[in-house]
Design a protein around this motif. Structure first.
Motif: not given
Length: 415
Positions: A34-62
């Motif tokens: 959530w901190d990354q999505s606030i600090s970055q632009d809207d393109s971050f929220k549209s990324l389906p796969v995100i590499a965090s320091p500890t995990h791979y994160i997959f996201q969708i928004v409905r």
């Protein structure tokens, strides 16, 4: 292998956490996301796969809810994204919608569904018809019984009849006195029109939706008159891929009840059924707006439920808008909606009025984007046509029905 699933509200609150393996994923991963999505632009929220320091994160928004899945090992990303889409579809089907209140009011059912849909991080049962036999959808009677008896579980004591079958999406031997099968072509038109009125993009996203009420073990074949126009197809697991690959024919044993047989896209369309011509001029702190809406090309069917909406810029302090057809409403958040309905034959619907700018501004520098909505029953604007629907063993008194409709999806007219 997925290790955890989180559901986040539009404010970043963790509504639900489901640990899938023995390795627990800490909630701090949600705070990082959530901190990354606030600090970055809207393109971050549209990324389906995100590499965090500890995990791979997959996201969708409905519908304002963010579905997150975490994994520490490399895995096929499409599998994780497809599974999250299945979870969102099943929850929407069970709860009659998808929002924060529905999830919180039915969190027991959500946990029970996730228990059946994934096992030790691997997808298991995702077919809605089978899940409905395993877990009863929530209703008023079940909620009252859970309060009286203290038993909040909706899980059945017996496995569904099709759970051990080679076609787990279908019960073993359903019986109907009247055998019926219905096919609907449901399409959405996505388009972008630039400031010069030129069509930048126009494509159709469509679904073949079916409702099958057939006895026994039917084997169906559906063919199209022009399958070559289809792109980006996505099939229900019941579809045999080899007949489609060789002959563009859908061969399948259908689930019982309603389901989506396939989805597709038809790209690079050259025309739209409705045109929008907006004009905005500004001078001396006042803007004059004029919008015309009409039929560009007659589809042969009545165009219904036409609406035009746009967001007034923040620098607009007040607006005075009127139309010669339909109604105009302006909400407190400065969203303007013009409800047209059907276009009359004797006049072209037009909206006009003035916008007052805030003190100190002479001209309007931020222009709104107009979003068009419409619906056309009885036609698929992509041009896709169903040729025939055949059954290998025809049951007595079989009834087949076909329908089509097209509605506006993301239809933007930009200034």
């Amino acid at each position: 292998m997925l290790q955890c699933i989180f559901l986040l509200s539009d404010s970043g609150e963790v509504m639900l956490e489901k640990q899938l393996t023995g390795h627990r994923v800490d909630r701090s991963i949600c705070a990082w996301f959530w901190d990354q999505s606030i600090s970055q632009d809207d393109s971050f929220k549209s990324l389906p796969v995100i590499a965090s320091p500890t995990h791979y994160i997959f996201q969708i928004v409905r519908d304002g809810i963010t579905f997150l899945a975490c994994s520490q090992v490399e895995m096929p990303p499409l599998m994780a994204i497809e599974f999250l889409c299945r979870v969102a579809d099943v929850l929407s089907d069970y709860l009659g919608g998808l929002n924060e209140d529905l999830v919180k009011d039915n969190f027991i059912i959500v946990y029970e569904l996730l228990d059946e849909m994934i096992d030790n991080g691997f997808p298991l049962t995702t077919e809605p018809s089978i899940l409905r036999e395993m877990i009863a959808p929530p209703n008023l009677v079940s909620k009252m019984l859970s309060v009286v008896t203290g038993n909040a579980s909706n899980v059945s004591d017996t496995l569904p009849s099709g759970a051990g079958s080679c076609v787990p999406w279908r019960p073993t031997d359903p019986k109907y006195s009247s055998n019926e099968v219905y096919v609907d072509l449901v399409e959405e038109m996505d388009a972008i029109v630039n400031r010069d009125g030129e069509l930048v993009k126009c494509e159709i996203y469509g679904e073949v939706q079916m409702n099958s009420q057939l006895s026994g073990f039917p084997d169906l074949t559906l063919s199209f008159a022009n399958p070559s126009i289809l792109e980006d197809m996505r099939f229900h697991p019941c579809v045999r891929f080899r007949p489609w690959e060789s002959h563009q024919v859908l061969s399948f044993v259908p689930p019982d009840g309603e389901f989506n047989l396939m989805s597709y896209r038809v790209k690079k369309l050259k025309n739209t059924p409705v045109y929008v011509k907006p004009q905005i001029t500004s001078d001396s702190g006042t803007c004059r707006i004029s919008v015309l809406v009409g039929v560009r090309s007659d589809p042969g069917k009545t165009i219904e439920s036409i609406t035009l909406s746009f967001q007034l810029p923040h620098c607009v302090s007040s607006a005075d808008l009127s139309s010669n057809h339909g109604t105009v409403t302006i909400l407190s958040n400065k969203t303007c909606t013009w409800t047209i309905g059907r276009i009359p034959k004797d006049k072209t619907p037009s909206l006009s009025g003035t916008l007052a700018l805030e003190t100190g501004l002479e001209r309007l520098h931020v222009f709104p984007t107009f979003k068009l909505g419409f619906k056309i029953m009885g036609i698929a604007l992509s041009g896709l046509r169903i040729e025939k629907l055949d059954l290998q063993s025809i049951p007595p008194r079989l009834y087949k029905g076909f329908r089509a409709q097209t509605r506006a999806g993301e239809f933007d007219v930009r200034l």
